[in-house]
Design an enzyme around this catalytic site. Structure first.
Site, PDB file in Angstrom:
ATOM      1  N   VAL A 105      57.937   8.658 -16.080  1.00 58.11           N
ATOM      2  CA  VAL A 105      58.415   8.630 -17.867  1.00 58.11           C
ATOM      3  C   VAL A 105      57.738   9.450 -18.934  1.00 58.11           C
ATOM      4  CG1 VAL A 105      58.911   6.682 -19.236  1.00 58.11           C
ATOM      5  CG2 VAL A 105      59.668   6.350 -17.307  1.00 58.11           C
ATOM      6  N   CYS A 106      56.093   9.314 -17.655  1.00 57.42           N
ATOM      7  CA  CYS A 106      55.226   9.948 -18.900  1.00 57.42           C
ATOM      8  C   CYS A 106      55.559  11.621 -19.714  1.00 57.42           C
ATOM      9  CB  CYS A 106      53.621   9.841 -18.111  1.00 57.42           C
ATOM     10  SG  CYS A 106      53.461   8.427 -18.433  1.00 57.42           S
ATOM     11  N   THR A 107      56.548  12.148 -18.090  1.00 61.05           N
ATOM     12  CA  THR A 107      56.513  13.846 -18.674  1.00 61.05           C
ATOM     13  C   THR A 107      58.042  13.936 -19.739  1.00 61.05           C
ATOM     14  OG1 THR A 107      55.692  14.481 -16.619  1.00 61.05           O
ATOM     15  CG2 THR A 107      57.703  15.904 -17.462  1.00 61.05           C
TER      16      THR A 107
END
Length: 150
Positions: A45-47
């Site tokens: 999700v952060c990527t």
């Protein structure tokens, strides 16, 4: 206590992904800024979130805004993350979580994972929007919508 709309951003400093000391006063109070806190470099999700900011970075620049990502990851982790995904914006290493605490960013998932929150700040350094959601991509849409109204 969490930073709220209408409050002024606290002054902070941290090491950026170039290994330089970043001082918030170099941008806060001079131009609109989107500051987003995220849990961890190179996770799914952060990527997705970082790449969505990357893909629309020119839209932020066209609105006169700077984008700054903040996590507790190390300088080395940020360098790898920026290089791997060609991120054009600043990532700050908040290894001691001082900035996260100053903003009052809550933890997610029963308090186990650092929270994900986005702050849109006007050119006077005043918070115009706080968006807290575990969904990464929607942060970009919300930030752009707010910047267009400023």
């Amino acid at each position: 206590m969490a930073l709220q709309v209408g409050e002024t951003i606290p002054v902070f400093s941290a090491i950026d992904n170039h290994g330089d000391l970043f001082e918030s006063t170099t941008v806060i109070g001079k131009k609109p800024v989107v500051i987003y806190f995220y849990p961890k470099d190179d996770t799914r999700v952060c990527t997705e979130q970082a790449c969505a900011f990357r893909d629309q970075y020119e839209d932020f620049k066209a609105l006169g805004a700077e984008v700054i990502g903040i996590s507790s990851d190390s300088l080395q982790s940020h360098i790898k993350f920026v290089t791997k995904y060609q991120l054009p914006f600043i990532l700050l290493s908040d290894f001691d979580k001082k900035i996260r605490r100053a903003f009052g960013v809550p933890n997610d998932l029963l308090g186990l994972i650092p929270g994900r929150a986005t702050y849109v700040v006007d050119k006077k350094g005043v918070v115009q929007m706080v968006f807290d959601s575990t969904s990464g991509k929607i942060h970009i849409e919300k930030a752009l919508e707010m910047l267009k109204t400023m």
